[in-house]
Design a protein around this motif. Sequence first.
Motif, PDB file in Angstrom:
ATOM      1  N   HIS A   1      -5.705  10.729  -4.463  1.00 30.15           N
ATOM      2  CA  HIS A   1      -4.082  11.183  -4.518  1.00 30.15           C
ATOM      3  C   HIS A   1      -3.513   9.771  -4.439  1.00 30.15           C
ATOM      4  N   ILE A   2      -2.724   9.739  -5.527  1.00 32.24           N
ATOM      5  CA  ILE A   2      -1.944   8.216  -5.695  1.00 32.24           C
ATOM      6  C   ILE A   2      -0.614   8.643  -5.003  1.00 32.24           C
ATOM      7  N   ALA A   3      -0.540   8.229  -3.694  1.00 32.73           N
ATOM      8  CA  ALA A   3       0.959   8.436  -2.787  1.00 32.73           C
ATOM      9  C   ALA A   3       2.100   7.814  -3.269  1.00 32.73           C
ATOM     10  N   ARG A   4       1.720   6.502  -3.721  1.00 30.20           N
ATOM     11  CA  ARG A   4       2.604   5.424  -4.082  1.00 30.20           C
ATOM     12  C   ARG A   4       2.252   4.434  -5.351  1.00 30.20           C
ATOM     13  N   LEU A   5       3.096   4.362  -6.146  1.00 33.03           N
ATOM     14  CA  LEU A   5       2.814   3.214  -7.034  1.00 33.03           C
ATOM     15  C   LEU A   5       4.015   2.267  -7.247  1.00 33.03           C
ATOM     16  N   THR A   6       3.752   1.057  -7.091  1.00 34.50           N
ATOM     17  CA  THR A   6       5.070   0.215  -7.404  1.00 34.50           C
ATOM     18  C   THR A   6       4.657  -0.636  -8.573  1.00 34.50           C
ATOM     19  N   ALA A   7       5.714  -0.867  -9.358  1.00 31.66           N
ATOM     20  CA  ALA A   7       5.617  -1.705 -10.590  1.00 31.66           C
ATOM     21  C   ALA A   7       6.532  -2.865 -10.352  1.00 31.66           C
ATOM     22  N   ASN A   8       6.081  -4.203 -10.152  1.00 35.86           N
ATOM     23  CA  ASN A   8       7.047  -4.999 -10.569  1.00 35.86           C
ATOM     24  C   ASN A   8       7.074  -5.716 -11.960  1.00 35.86           C
ATOM     25  N   LEU A   9       8.179  -5.474 -12.683  1.00 37.23           N
ATOM     26  CA  LEU A   9       8.148  -5.743 -14.078  1.00 37.23           C
ATOM     27  C   LEU A   9       8.616  -7.307 -14.231  1.00 37.23           C
ATOM     28  N   LEU A  10       7.742  -8.115 -14.509  1.00 41.93           N
ATOM     29  CA  LEU A  10       8.047  -9.720 -14.470  1.00 41.93           C
ATOM     30  C   LEU A  10       8.548 -10.137 -15.864  1.00 41.93           C
ATOM     31  N   ARG A  11       8.046  -9.605 -16.775  1.00 41.24           N
ATOM     32  CA  ARG A  11       8.470 -10.003 -18.321  1.00 41.24           C
ATOM     33  C   ARG A  11       8.515  -8.773 -19.188  1.00 41.24           C
ATOM     34  N   PRO A  12       8.973  -8.818 -20.475  1.00 39.37           N
ATOM     35  CA  PRO A  12       8.874  -7.930 -21.056  1.00 39.37           C
ATOM     36  C   PRO A  12       7.296  -7.602 -21.768  1.00 39.37           C
ATOM     37  N   VAL A  13       6.980  -6.223 -21.975  1.00 36.21           N
ATOM     38  CA  VAL A  13       5.486  -6.071 -22.193  1.00 36.21           C
ATOM     39  C   VAL A  13       5.508  -6.154 -23.583  1.00 36.21           C
ATOM     40  N   PRO A  14       4.758  -7.070 -24.447  1.00 35.94           N
ATOM     41  CA  PRO A  14       5.063  -6.886 -25.838  1.00 35.94           C
ATOM     42  C   PRO A  14       4.083  -5.836 -26.452  1.00 35.94           C
ATOM     43  N   ILE A  15       4.255  -5.332 -27.505  1.00 39.29           N
ATOM     44  CA  ILE A  15       3.451  -4.178 -28.355  1.00 39.29           C
ATOM     45  C   ILE A  15       2.408  -5.256 -29.037  1.00 39.29           C
ATOM     46  N   GLY A  16       1.135  -4.833 -28.285  1.00 41.86           N
ATOM     47  CA  GLY A  16      -0.104  -5.688 -28.912  1.00 41.86           C
ATOM     48  C   GLY A  16      -1.090  -5.715 -27.646  1.00 41.86           C
ATOM     49  N   GLU A  17      -1.899  -6.645 -27.700  1.00 42.85           N
ATOM     50  CA  GLU A  17      -3.140  -6.551 -26.757  1.00 42.85           C
ATOM     51  C   GLU A  17      -2.739  -6.980 -25.178  1.00 42.85           C
ATOM     52  N   VAL A  18      -3.048  -5.953 -24.503  1.00 41.29           N
ATOM     53  CA  VAL A  18      -2.824  -6.065 -23.026  1.00 41.29           C
ATOM     54  C   VAL A  18      -4.122  -6.071 -22.184  1.00 41.29           C
ATOM     55  N   ALA A  19      -4.153  -6.521 -21.166  1.00 42.18           N
ATOM     56  CA  ALA A  19      -5.358  -6.350 -20.010  1.00 42.18           C
ATOM     57  C   ALA A  19      -4.865  -5.871 -18.797  1.00 42.18           C
ATOM     58  N   VAL A  20      -5.818  -5.344 -18.115  1.00 36.20           N
ATOM     59  CA  VAL A  20      -5.552  -4.967 -16.682  1.00 36.20           C
ATOM     60  C   VAL A  20      -6.667  -5.215 -15.739  1.00 36.20           C
TER      61      VAL A  20
ATOM     62  N   ARG B   1       3.083  -6.848 -11.997  1.00 36.85           N
ATOM     63  CA  ARG B   1       2.250  -6.804 -10.806  1.00 36.85           C
ATOM     64  C   ARG B   1       2.669  -5.540 -10.223  1.00 36.85           C
ATOM     65  N   PHE B   2       1.504  -4.961  -9.406  1.00 40.09           N
ATOM     66  CA  PHE B   2       1.485  -3.609  -9.120  1.00 40.09           C
ATOM     67  C   PHE B   2       0.654  -3.523  -7.743  1.00 40.09           C
ATOM     68  N   THR B   3       1.368  -2.501  -6.837  1.00 38.23           N
ATOM     69  CA  THR B   3       0.658  -2.321  -5.623  1.00 38.23           C
ATOM     70  C   THR B   3       0.678  -0.706  -5.810  1.00 38.23           C
ATOM     71  N   ALA B   4      -0.448  -0.183  -4.908  1.00 37.15           N
ATOM     72  CA  ALA B   4      -0.461   1.295  -4.960  1.00 37.15           C
ATOM     73  C   ALA B   4      -1.061   1.628  -3.569  1.00 37.15           C
ATOM     74  N   LEU B   5      -0.934   2.751  -3.126  1.00 42.22           N
ATOM     75  CA  LEU B   5      -1.471   3.376  -1.991  1.00 42.22           C
ATOM     76  C   LEU B   5      -2.183   4.881  -2.327  1.00 42.22           C
ATOM     77  N   ALA B   6      -3.532   4.872  -2.124  1.00 43.08           N
ATOM     78  CA  ALA B   6      -4.080   6.180  -2.315  1.00 43.08           C
ATOM     79  C   ALA B   6      -4.828   6.716  -1.285  1.00 43.08           C
ATOM     80  N   GLN B   7      -4.661   7.750  -1.360  1.00 42.41           N
ATOM     81  CA  GLN B   7      -5.233   8.667  -0.054  1.00 42.41           C
ATOM     82  C   GLN B   7      -6.275   9.725  -0.226  1.00 42.41           C
ATOM     83  N   ARG B   8      -7.180  10.117   0.612  1.00 40.58           N
ATOM     84  CA  ARG B   8      -7.940  11.141   0.539  1.00 40.58           C
ATOM     85  C   ARG B   8      -7.355  12.461   0.782  1.00 40.58           C
ATOM     86  N   GLU B   9      -7.546  13.654  -0.146  1.00 40.21           N
ATOM     87  CA  GLU B   9      -7.154  14.903  -0.203  1.00 40.21           C
ATOM     88  C   GLU B   9      -7.840  15.667   0.787  1.00 40.21           C
TER      89      GLU B   9
END
Length: 270
Positions: A59-78, A105-113
């Motif tokens: 269970h993804i209880a929280r997802l936070t995205a910090n959007l540092l720059r515009p994301v170009p349409i093209g190649e991205v990596a995670v 940049r992202f942080t997330a909290l995942a939980q056991r269901e």
Amino acid sequence: MTMTSAMPASAYTVLDSGAYHASLLTRGPWHPAHQHAGPPIALVCRAIEHAAAAHGLTHIARLTANLLRPVPIGEVAVEVATDYAGRNAGHFSARLLAGGKEVARFTALAQRENDLQLPDGLPGHPLPLAPMGPEASQAATFPFASKHVGYSDLVETRVAHGRFFNGPCAIWFRLRHPLLGSEAPSVYQRVAVAADSGNGISAILDLKSYSFVNSDLTINLLRRPQGEWICLDARTYLGPNGGGLAESKLYDIHGLIGRATQSLCVSQRS
């Protein structure tokens, strides 16, 4: 590419390098070469889900995205890191890269269901429903939809309350195309694609005269969503110093699932 051209099959495809190529279905309203933040946030959510599932945290209880720059349409990596994984909860971080730069940049909290029987008569329960269900809501199109393929083609939208870009409103979202290849998107990815639209659907300023871009997104989910439809019941608040906040209650067809917030940077277009 115009609407008479072939529609991309999905928002992203996987490259041999393990990176991803964004299609024009990810294009947002602010710049023709930039992605709407919803699809890349969902792509990172997918990677975090996989990392969390390896620890039995589903269970993804929280997802936070910090959007540092515009994301170009093209190649991205995670890139994903497990910061801490315990028996019942885990903390994860991730980076989205494009053109050799970190764009988010992202942080997330995942939980056991676990199955839990709640007592009857709890205040605020049963959880409230969206203002209107998707089947009874009227189909509508984003005001920025145009002859160019973009985010408004990736999602189907229906109005449960209010009007697009006219203050508080509730909009149902459903993906028209897969997020990645032919893979069925998870319910968490469906939420992420939609949740970044809160500041747009509840806008109270004219898009042609003002910019009100969000630099972050935080999604808090009290339970696992269900089904294809996600509703945002959103409203925008503006301060006198160029700041603002968009706040969305999130629903599936069974009721409230959580909230999303976005910090806004407001400016007048020259």
